[in-house]
Design a protein around this motif. Structure first.
Motif, PDB file in Angstrom:
ATOM      1  N   VAL A 105       0.021 -18.600 -22.694  1.00 55.70           N
ATOM      2  CA  VAL A 105      -0.283 -19.526 -23.043  1.00 55.70           C
ATOM      3  C   VAL A 105       0.552 -21.091 -23.417  1.00 55.70           C
ATOM      4  N   LEU A 106      -0.191 -21.971 -22.784  1.00 55.96           N
ATOM      5  CA  LEU A 106      -0.035 -23.249 -23.309  1.00 55.96           C
ATOM      6  C   LEU A 106      -0.950 -23.845 -24.513  1.00 55.96           C
ATOM      7  N   LEU A 107      -0.131 -23.995 -25.630  1.00 54.69           N
ATOM      8  CA  LEU A 107      -1.048 -24.718 -26.406  1.00 54.69           C
ATOM      9  C   LEU A 107      -1.298 -25.936 -26.734  1.00 54.69           C
ATOM     10  N   THR A 158      -0.005 -19.374 -17.662  1.00 53.71           N
ATOM     11  CA  THR A 158      -1.795 -18.708 -17.340  1.00 53.71           C
ATOM     12  C   THR A 158      -3.138 -19.616 -17.555  1.00 53.71           C
ATOM     13  N   ARG A 159      -3.010 -19.985 -18.456  1.00 48.68           N
ATOM     14  CA  ARG A 159      -3.501 -20.550 -19.156  1.00 48.68           C
ATOM     15  C   ARG A 159      -3.381 -22.326 -20.919  1.00 48.68           C
ATOM     16  N   GLU A 161      -1.740 -29.958  -7.440  1.00 47.98           N
ATOM     17  CA  GLU A 161      -0.468 -29.339  -7.347  1.00 47.98           C
ATOM     18  C   GLU A 161      -0.317 -28.726  -8.887  1.00 47.98           C
ATOM     19  N   THR A 162      -1.888 -28.836  -9.627  1.00 49.20           N
ATOM     20  CA  THR A 162      -1.231 -28.711 -11.610  1.00 49.20           C
ATOM     21  C   THR A 162      -1.976 -28.162 -11.987  1.00 49.20           C
ATOM     22  N   TRP A 163      -3.298 -27.999 -10.664  1.00 48.14           N
ATOM     23  CA  TRP A 163      -4.455 -27.617 -11.749  1.00 48.14           C
ATOM     24  C   TRP A 163      -4.768 -25.930 -11.395  1.00 48.14           C
ATOM     25  N   THR A 164      -4.462 -25.935 -10.021  1.00 53.83           N
ATOM     26  CA  THR A 164      -5.176 -24.666  -9.052  1.00 53.83           C
ATOM     27  C   THR A 164      -4.486 -23.214  -9.842  1.00 53.83           C
ATOM     28  N   VAL A 165      -3.394 -23.067 -10.055  1.00 53.49           N
ATOM     29  CA  VAL A 165      -3.152 -21.773 -10.503  1.00 53.49           C
ATOM     30  C   VAL A 165      -4.197 -21.431 -11.094  1.00 53.49           C
ATOM     31  N   LEU A 166      -4.252 -22.751 -12.690  1.00 56.86           N
ATOM     32  CA  LEU A 166      -4.643 -22.160 -14.206  1.00 56.86           C
ATOM     33  C   LEU A 166      -6.139 -21.781 -13.349  1.00 56.86           C
ATOM     34  N   ASN A 167      -7.000 -22.950 -12.443  1.00 58.86           N
ATOM     35  CA  ASN A 167      -7.779 -22.655 -12.179  1.00 58.86           C
ATOM     36  C   ASN A 167      -8.172 -21.337 -11.131  1.00 58.86           C
ATOM     37  N   ASN A 168      -7.627 -20.334 -10.650  1.00 58.48           N
ATOM     38  CA  ASN A 168      -7.112 -18.907 -10.435  1.00 58.48           C
ATOM     39  C   ASN A 168      -7.360 -18.326 -11.243  1.00 58.48           C
ATOM     40  N   GLU A 214       4.598 -10.658 -11.748  1.00 60.64           N
ATOM     41  CA  GLU A 214       3.002 -11.416 -11.125  1.00 60.64           C
ATOM     42  C   GLU A 214       1.908 -10.607 -11.386  1.00 60.64           C
ATOM     43  N   VAL A 215       2.349  -9.547 -11.236  1.00 60.05           N
ATOM     44  CA  VAL A 215       1.431  -8.209 -11.586  1.00 60.05           C
ATOM     45  C   VAL A 215       0.631  -8.125 -12.483  1.00 60.05           C
ATOM     46  N   ASP A 216       1.421  -8.330 -13.484  1.00 64.41           N
ATOM     47  CA  ASP A 216       1.067  -8.509 -15.254  1.00 64.41           C
ATOM     48  C   ASP A 216       0.682  -9.433 -15.867  1.00 64.41           C
ATOM     49  N   ARG A 217       0.716 -10.298 -15.255  1.00 63.98           N
ATOM     50  CA  ARG A 217       0.379 -11.800 -15.139  1.00 63.98           C
ATOM     51  C   ARG A 217      -1.391 -11.731 -15.631  1.00 63.98           C
ATOM     52  N   THR A 218      -1.707 -12.691 -16.750  1.00 63.84           N
ATOM     53  CA  THR A 218      -3.531 -12.219 -17.004  1.00 63.84           C
ATOM     54  C   THR A 218      -3.554 -13.807 -17.499  1.00 63.84           C
ATOM     55  N   ILE A 219      -5.089 -14.533 -17.893  1.00 57.25           N
ATOM     56  CA  ILE A 219      -5.352 -15.467 -18.152  1.00 57.25           C
ATOM     57  C   ILE A 219      -4.298 -15.847 -19.375  1.00 57.25           C
ATOM     58  N   ASN A 220      -4.577 -14.636 -20.509  1.00 56.88           N
ATOM     59  CA  ASN A 220      -3.412 -14.408 -21.441  1.00 56.88           C
ATOM     60  C   ASN A 220      -2.553 -13.478 -21.961  1.00 56.88           C
ATOM     61  N   SER A 221      -1.759 -14.046 -20.753  1.00 56.59           N
ATOM     62  CA  SER A 221      -0.662 -13.352 -20.986  1.00 56.59           C
ATOM     63  C   SER A 221      -0.097 -14.798 -21.312  1.00 56.59           C
TER      64      SER A 221
END
Length: 359
Positions: free
Chosen positions: A32-34, A78-79, A345-352, A23-30
């Motif tokens: 990714v769902l393409l 994460t994105r 439920e779906t978008w909160t984490v990505l939005n954070n 969790e500490v290492d996770r960043t917005i680009n760590s």
């Protein structure tokens, strides 16, 4: 405390520490769902019979949102980056093979339990309308959308998977039913097939197809792609191919020349080897390779830079108010009985992640 309980306790503690580190290492680009945009849209367009209160078919864009929402909850990225084919995207490959994807221009029937009369023009109009609607909704979600003229989605996704994520300590999941993406699978890149509900890792590709991902392109070059109107070698079925070239199952990357050498050495053993060495088949394999390979980007450096710059722009934050307003205008209650819960439920984490990066 028994030894068994001590071991279990230590395992739990270790698992929690691992989870915390991740969790500490996770960043917005760590991680990714393409998403393959048109592949996903066409699949749900023909699968979801949902209509709104006016009787308008809304299955294309609501099905798309539900499908990527399911993938997000399943994969916990994460994105999310959605990529569509740009206008004239197939032109590069049609210069190599004019018949490329020509069979794609066929009518897609909407699959519905109750018949809804639509002629071909009405279906085409509805499809275009729903794609526009989809983009409007995506623009209100923490999603990056990419659509560039003269570029196919496959090339954009492959470029990002290979150059932006793989080998850089990041993870990438490609969401598509297109088997061409399996050539990109490695320790960092996986492919999620929503129809098979399967995540393809190197081990899974080898287990299901008997072909290692490093040789999947070569396998596809020989087998062809009926969906894109790319014919393969005649008289070479999947079973014969794997029997003649068991080397395709190994992690050692092979080339057409390697298979030619094997065929030359074994040409007296079976007709397939002689067939493989024919000049017309060699030309076909070269053409197919140029059409189907995604590992080495065919995009000009200027276009690659443009794509990377687009990915580096701030991610749109969730606009719940505008989403709910548009939702009511389009009467999407049948598709999303409780869209507020779905949004949270779906978008909160990505939005954070988007908020933390943009602040």
């Amino acid at each position: 405390m028994s030894d068994k309980k001590k071991i279990f306790s230590l395992f739990q503690e270790f698992s929690e520490e691992q989870k915390a580190d991740l969790e500490v290492d996770r960043t917005i680009n760590s991680d990714v769902l393409l998403v393959d945009g048109m592949n996903t849209f066409m699949r749900v367009w023909s699968m979801y019979p949902t209509t709104n209160e006016n009787g308008d078919h809304i299955g294309g864009y609501t099905g798309f949102l539900k499908s990527i929402g399911h993938a997000i909850r399943l994969r916990k990225p994460t994105r999310c980056i959605v990529v569509f084919d740009g206008k004239g995207g197939s032109s590069r490959r049609r210069k190599i093979f004019p018949e490329y994807k020509m069979k794609k221009n066929v009518r897609f029937r909407v699959n519905r339990a109750l018949s809804l009369d639509m002629d071909q023009n009405e279906e085409s109009s509805s499809m275009k309308y729903q794609i526009v609607k989809l983009i409007e909704y995506l623009n209100l979600l923490p999603v990056t959308t990419i659509c560039m003229d003269n570029v196919e989605a496959d090339d954009v996704m492959a470029l990002l998977a290979r150059s932006y994520y793989s080998g850089l300590g990041k993870k990438c999941t490609i969401m598509s039913t297109d088997k061409d993406f399996l050539q990109l699978v490695d320790d960092d890149v996986t492919v999620y097939s929503p129809t098979k509900r399967t995540v393809y890792t190197p081990e899974k590709v080898s287990l299901e197809y008997g072909i290692h991902p490093s040789n999947f392109l070569l396998y596809r070059t020989i087998d062809g792609d009926r969906g894109d109107n790319i014919d393969g070698m005649k008289g070479v079925g999947e079973k014969k191919l794997k029997s003649a070239f068991p080397e395709l199952s190994t992690s050692k990357k092979l080339s057409v020349n390697d298979l030619c050498k094997i065929s030359e050495e074994k040409k007296k053993e079976m007709p397939l080897y002689k067939n493989f060495l024919k000049e017309e088949n060699q030309s076909l394999l070269k053409r197919n390779y140029d059409l189907m390979q995604l590992v080495d980007s065919i995009l000009p450096a200027s276009m690659q830079t443009k794509i990377f710059d687009h990915v580096d722009t701030p991610v749109t934050e969730l606009n719940k108010f505008e989403f709910s307003k548009k939702f009511a205008e389009d009467q999407l209650w049948a598709a999303f009985p409780n869209h507020h819960n779905w949004l949270m439920e779906t978008w909160t984490v990505l939005n954070n992640y988007a908020i933390s990066t943009n602040s």
